[in-house]
Design an enzyme around this catalytic site. Structure first.
Site, short mmCIF file in Angstrom:
data_model
loop_
_atom_site.label_atom_id
_atom_site.label_comp_id
_atom_site.label_asym_id
_atom_site.label_seq_id
_atom_site.Cartn_x
_atom_site.Cartn_y
_atom_site.Cartn_z
CG HIS A 118 -28.20 -11.67 -5.56
ND1 HIS A 118 -27.22 -12.28 -4.82
CD2 HIS A 118 -28.33 -10.41 -5.09
CE1 HIS A 118 -26.75 -11.39 -3.95
NE2 HIS A 118 -27.40 -10.27 -4.09
NE ARG A 133 -24.88 -3.47 -3.90
CZ ARG A 133 -25.48 -4.61 -3.54
NH1 ARG A 133 -25.72 -4.84 -2.26
NH2 ARG A 133 -25.83 -5.51 -4.43
CD GLU A 178 -23.37 -6.36 1.98
OE1 GLU A 178 -24.42 -6.93 1.67
OE2 GLU A 178 -22.64 -5.78 1.17
CG ASP A 190 -24.51 -10.72 1.57
OD1 ASP A 190 -24.47 -11.95 1.31
OD2 ASP A 190 -24.50 -9.86 0.68
NE ARG A 232 -27.91 -13.60 -0.58
CZ ARG A 232 -27.75 -12.30 -0.80
NH1 ARG A 232 -26.75 -11.63 -0.22
NH2 ARG A 232 -28.57 -11.64 -1.57
CB CYS A 287 -30.98 -1.68 1.24
SG CYS A 287 -29.28 -2.24 1.38
C1 PEP Z 1 -27.90 -7.56 1.39
O1 PEP Z 1 -26.95 -8.34 1.48
O2 PEP Z 1 -28.80 -7.47 2.23
C2 PEP Z 1 -28.01 -6.70 0.20
C3 PEP Z 1 -28.94 -5.78 0.12
O3 PEP Z 1 -27.15 -6.93 -0.82
P1 PEP Z 1 -27.32 -8.15 -1.86
O4 PEP Z 1 -28.63 -8.81 -1.57
O5 PEP Z 1 -27.24 -7.57 -3.22
O6 PEP Z 1 -26.15 -9.02 -1.53
MG MG Z 2 -25.28 -8.08 0.16
#
Ligand code: PEP
Ligand code: MG
Length: 579
Positions: free
Chosen positions: A195, A338, A438, A462, A472, A509
């Site tokens: 993140h 979200r 996800e 995810d 990740r 997204c």
């Molecule tokens: C994802 O997992 O692709 C997502 C958009 O959520 P985050 O990156 O906040 O886990």
């Molecule tokens: Mg995610």
């Protein structure tokens, strides 16, 4: 002599500036004076650190294997006794109260006083006990420092324009650094989908992660260059080298200005299909960046950033104001809010979670946490519902893996609506409720989910990690984290088909949606709604407006049939070659 350190470039851009080293567990003891109203809290912080240090020692003692010499247990007992003695428990508290200083400094003063006493002893054995005192104190200091030092260091950051070189950063820390206008970040650990990396892209901060041991080669304040596209950190450049990078920085600026002309151009393919390009945002202020690139709305508002760098969660009122600000600013364009996705690398207190201790990404995260703690969830649902009166709001649930979770959330939304009706507070009755796809289970069961929801949103960050069992955040397995893996592409395709069959929109997204190298493939797979960090949007629009869908469908079909992602990569390169 110039030094080049390589990592993974995760956020494009060139930055030049002085280094600022932020290493975890630095031994310097901060000293500051607290305002009177924070002194009791400081005492509590000290007491908690003492308790945590004792708990650590007790845990160590219990794990001593049978047969270990008794001296070892006695040694730990000595430290435990020290941490219970008034010289280390009461005196520092008296110092905090009397001097108004921070806990670390109070403990440090007491350590100096004790050291002086030990140094005056003639007995050599007793003098060695001084080391025990030091070790016991160090344990408490580490606990105190880990919680506060980096935050204090960041808060005390004097000026902007610096390049942060750190072992690791949490998303909360990056938010603080952003407020100090950092020029770029370089971390020794981390992957492109952490993140922190996502946030850096979203904020347009050049970033390199996984630059192993960078902290050992860089000195505070030395001039650095970061190339966030190539994933390189350079130190010791001569005048010609520096001028070269300045020129490249200018070039990038010009390219961005050129792209900016597309801001008001509709995102329509050459054969006339309208494509929706949304922006992802993390903080309410980010909507300005979304508007600057002409986003069609917000496809993902990661609300958990509102919960970071603080000790108590935001209440309904604060959330309502934050969400309403975005919704009003978007003037009727959709805003996808979200619900809270805390957990894994996003912790509320801004600290980086313990690695390896548990499996946080598979644990109590996102909707799982919200359903377990409805008192945390309910105010957020009410706040989102209330904000929906000011425009077009879509409510998005992260990380669902079962239809039961959908049902439970819907039940809570229903109750939240009843609460608001009782309070006579307005909201949009028909607010759309969607789910993130996800988790592989959700993608496989996308048709079942689609029947129960108003829209789906594919979270590829995810989805890739869970499908390929590739953390990740872990730079050592970055090579396994592959968007082109046939399993990932097939799950995306299954989800898109499920959405189409149910007649509901499907957005993507995850970061794949903002990768211009994947735009054509995704269009070919049938994706028509993309949501991405604002700095990526105009480049993706350029590709959309320059592409016709028909040939892309054929190419995507053939990529989908590949069983080898290297082959897929070659086909993709071909697909992108006439750009
Ligand atoms: C994802 O997992 O692709 C997502 C958009 O959520 P985050 O990156 O906040 O886990
Ligand atoms: Mg995610």
């Amino acid at each position: 002599m110039p030094v080049a350190l390589h990592g993974t470039g995760v956020s494009r851009g060139i930055a030049l500036g002085p280094a600022r080293l932020l290493q975890r567990g630095r031994p310097d003891i901060p000293q500051y004076v607290l305002p009177p109203h924070l002194i009791n809290e400081e005492v509590d912080r000290f007491i908690s650190a003492l308790e945590a240090a004792r708990a650590q020692l007790q845990a160590i003692r219990q794990q001593i294997p049978a047969g270990t010499p008794t001296d070892i247990a006695a040694f730990i007992d000595t430290h435990l006794l020290m941490l219970e003695d008034a010289t280390l428990t009461t005196v520092p508290i008296e110092l905090i109260l009397r001097e108004g200083c921070n806990a670390e400094w109070a403990l440090h003063m007491q350590q100096e006083a004790l050291t002086r006493v030990f140094d005056q002893m003639d007995d050599a054995y007793l003098r060695t006990r001084r080391d025990d005192v030091e070790h016991a104190i160090l344990r408490v200091q580490r606990i105190l420092l880990d919680q506060t030092q980096r935050e204090a260091a960041i808060a005390a950051e004097p000026e902007g324009g610096r390049i942060i070189v750190s072992d690791d950063l949490s998303p909360g820390e990056l938010v603080l650094l952003h407020q100090h206008n950092v020029a770029a970040i370089v971390t020794e650990h981390g992957g492109p989908m952490s993140h922190v990396a996502i946030l850096a892209r979203s904020l347009g901060i050049p970033a390199v992660v996984g630059a192993r041991h960078a902290g050992q080669y860089i000195r505070d304040n030395e001039p650095l260059v970061v190339d966030g596209r190539q994933g390189v950190l350079l130190a010791g450049l001569d005048a010609a080298g520096t001028a070269f990078y300045r020129a490249r920085q200018q070039q990038e600026k010009r390219a961005r200005a050129e792209l900016h002309r597309l801001k008001d151009t509709p995102a329509i393919t050459r054969d006339g299909t309208a494509i929706t390009l949304f922006a992802n945002i993390e903080l309410p202020e980010d909507m300005q960046a979304a508007r600057r690139v002409g986003a069609a709305g917000i496809g993902l508002y990661r609300t958990e950033f509102l919960y970071m760098n603080r000790s108590t969660p935001p209440d309904e009122e604060e959330q309502y104001h934050a969400y309403s600000k975005v919704v009003k600013a978007l003037k009727g364009l959709p805003v996808t809010i979200r619900t809270l996705d805390l957990g894994a690398d996003k912790t509320a207190d801004g600290t980086t979670p313990e690695r390896g201790a548990t499996n946080p990404a598979l644990g109590l995260r996102a909707v799982r946490l919200c359903l377990r703690e409805p008192e945390l969830f309910r105010p957020q649902l009410r706040a989102i519902l209330r904000a929906s009166q000011h425009g077009t709001v879509r409510l998005l649930i992260p990380m669902i893996s079962t239809v039961q979770e959908i049902r439970q959330v819907q039940e809570l939304i229903h109750e939240a609506k009843d609460d608001l009706r009782r309070r006579r507070q307005p909201f949009a009755e028909n607010i759309a409720v969607g789910g993130m796809i996800e988790v592989p289970a959700a993608a496989i069961c996308a048709a079942d989910f689609a029947r129960r929801l108003d829209f789906l949103s594919i979270g590829t960050n995810d989805l890739i990690q869970y499908t390929l069992a590739a953390d990740r955040l872990d730079e050592t397995i970055n090579h396994l984290y592959q968007p082109l893996h046939p399993a990932v592409l097939r799950l995306i395709h299954t989800t898109l088909r499920a959405g189409a069959a149910a007649g509901i929109p499907v957005t993507m997204c995850g970061e794949m949606a903002g990768d211009p190298l994947l735009t054509r493939l995704l269009l070919g797979l049938g994706l028509t709604e993309f949501s991405m960090p604002p700095p990526a949007l105009l480049e993706v629009k350029r590709i959309v407006t320059g592409s016709a869908l028909e040939p892309l469908h054929r190419a995507a079909d053939s990529i989908l049939r590949q069983d080898d992602m290297e082959q897929s990569a070659l086909l993709l390169a071909e697909l992108n070659s006439d750009d």
